[in-house]
Design an enzyme around this catalytic site. Sequence first.
Site, short mmCIF file in Angstrom:
data_model
loop_
_atom_site.label_atom_id
_atom_site.label_comp_id
_atom_site.label_asym_id
_atom_site.label_seq_id
_atom_site.Cartn_x
_atom_site.Cartn_y
_atom_site.Cartn_z
N ASP A 89 0.85 -1.18 0.00
CA ASP A 89 0.00 0.00 0.00
C ASP A 89 0.89 1.24 0.00
O ASP A 89 2.10 1.15 0.19
CB ASP A 89 -0.98 -0.01 1.16
CG ASP A 89 -0.31 -0.02 2.52
OD1 ASP A 89 0.92 0.18 2.57
OD2 ASP A 89 -0.99 -0.22 3.52
N GLY A 92 -0.32 5.97 2.62
CA GLY A 92 -1.25 7.07 2.86
C GLY A 92 -2.20 6.84 4.01
O GLY A 92 -2.40 7.72 4.84
N GLN A 194 -11.31 7.81 -4.63
CA GLN A 194 -11.76 8.40 -3.38
C GLN A 194 -13.04 9.20 -3.65
O GLN A 194 -13.53 9.25 -4.76
CB GLN A 194 -10.67 9.30 -2.77
CG GLN A 194 -9.45 8.55 -2.25
CD GLN A 194 -9.71 7.80 -0.94
OE1 GLN A 194 -10.80 7.86 -0.36
NE2 GLN A 194 -8.71 7.07 -0.48
N ASP A 271 -8.50 -7.06 0.82
CA ASP A 271 -7.56 -7.28 1.91
C ASP A 271 -8.22 -6.80 3.19
O ASP A 271 -9.05 -5.91 3.17
CB ASP A 271 -6.25 -6.51 1.69
CG ASP A 271 -6.38 -5.05 2.14
OD1 ASP A 271 -5.94 -4.73 3.25
OD2 ASP A 271 -6.95 -4.24 1.38
N CYS A 309 -13.88 -28.09 7.79
CA CYS A 309 -12.63 -27.45 7.34
C CYS A 309 -11.51 -28.48 7.35
O CYS A 309 -11.40 -29.29 8.27
CB CYS A 309 -12.28 -26.28 8.24
SG CYS A 309 -10.70 -25.48 7.86
N CYS A 311 -8.18 -27.55 7.08
CA CYS A 311 -6.92 -26.84 7.28
C CYS A 311 -6.03 -27.64 8.24
O CYS A 311 -6.51 -28.55 8.94
CB CYS A 311 -7.17 -25.43 7.82
SG CYS A 311 -7.55 -25.34 9.58
N CYS A 314 -7.52 -27.72 11.85
CA CYS A 314 -8.71 -28.55 12.06
C CYS A 314 -8.41 -30.04 11.90
O CYS A 314 -9.10 -30.88 12.49
CB CYS A 314 -9.82 -28.11 11.11
SG CYS A 314 -10.53 -26.50 11.54
N HIS A 340 -5.89 -20.92 10.91
CA HIS A 340 -7.23 -21.37 10.51
C HIS A 340 -7.98 -20.26 9.77
O HIS A 340 -8.60 -20.51 8.73
CB HIS A 340 -8.04 -21.81 11.74
CG HIS A 340 -9.49 -21.99 11.43
ND1 HIS A 340 -10.00 -23.11 10.81
CD2 HIS A 340 -10.55 -21.14 11.61
CE1 HIS A 340 -11.31 -22.96 10.64
NE2 HIS A 340 -11.67 -21.78 11.11
#
Length: 376
Positions: A89, A92, A194, A271, A309, A311, A314, A340
């Site tokens: 980013d 700002g 913006q 994000d 799940c 993952c 899990c 997770h």
Amino acid sequence: MYQLKKTCGAARRGEFHTPHGVVQMPAFMNVATAGAIKGAVSALDLKELKCQVQLCNTYHLHLRPGDEVVKKLGGLHRFTRWDGPILTDSGGFQVFSLAKLRNIREEGVTFASHIDGHKIFMGPEESMRIQSNLGSTIAMAFDECIENPAEYQYVKHSCGRTVRWLYRCKAEMDRLNSLPGTVNPRQMLFGINQGSTYQDLRIEHMKQIRELDLDGYGIGGLAVGESAEEMYQVLEAVLPEMPEDKPRYLMGVGTPVNILEAVRRGVDLFDCVMPTRNARHGHAFTWEGCRNMMNAKYTLDEEPLDPSCDCPVCRNFSRAYIHHLMKSGEMLGMRLCVMHNIYFYNTLLERIRAALDDGTFDAFCGKYLPVLGLRI
């Protein structure tokens, strides 16, 4: 280069080709603020957690360890050992949210470091130079992040300045990419829309910045206090004005429900710190809603965080064990919840892409929109 493969209403299924790999979209970027996911998760872990893009923060890395240091160490990819796309980013948002003292001028912004108070100047050229030193795949243009609510005339004036700053960002990036010794001479640039919650200003601003034919476009200044409905109304106004052949990035959003609603309206990229921040406080996102692992009801619960799940967390650990770790203040509890949640978010976007591919996205929304926002 963005390739639109399929649409379902306004929702888009695409691929974004970058110098560091292809991103399947819609996609979620995992936030590694200072070059690491908070919660003791490394770049090596991210591969197993289905991460496609890592997001790093220009402001924080400029302060520590310093962008010149990162450049000397080969750029963010070599520094962090993440070999996929990285978005930085512009800095700002942090300038406007963290700095207590700041002075905005046409040249840029003078502000005090939140670490030790020393004065720093950052403008479009400085932001581009820092991001060039970091060597990210995608650099974000330097813009003014406007607080909500904000007075109409101030927002209009600010949008004009952000457009002028964008032209300066593009000129400086073109110059930096042409220099010998640049970490990533194929660095891409995204502009940022913006306009607060004023739909006419949002549309006017988008029409102005799309003229630069950048690599992609972000929508900034949302999810900062306005209602979800106001955010969706802004998206409905501005998304039709965004180029169809470029990625559309909704910055800092959000909850699983926010993401589904934004994909429905045509957003490609997201994000948010929510999955990792909430995880560090014991909140686990699941396909049944959100669990608070601090709750005593999990003391003897031998089920995984989410039975549906697969993952690494899990597959191996119980709610009872994670509850114990969180209550004991053990770092492992935080790490497991973070892993997770990252996996959950990336799987959510994977399933959204699959539903777009096979034409079942509306049914997917109908099934999960009422569920994913629940607190169990």
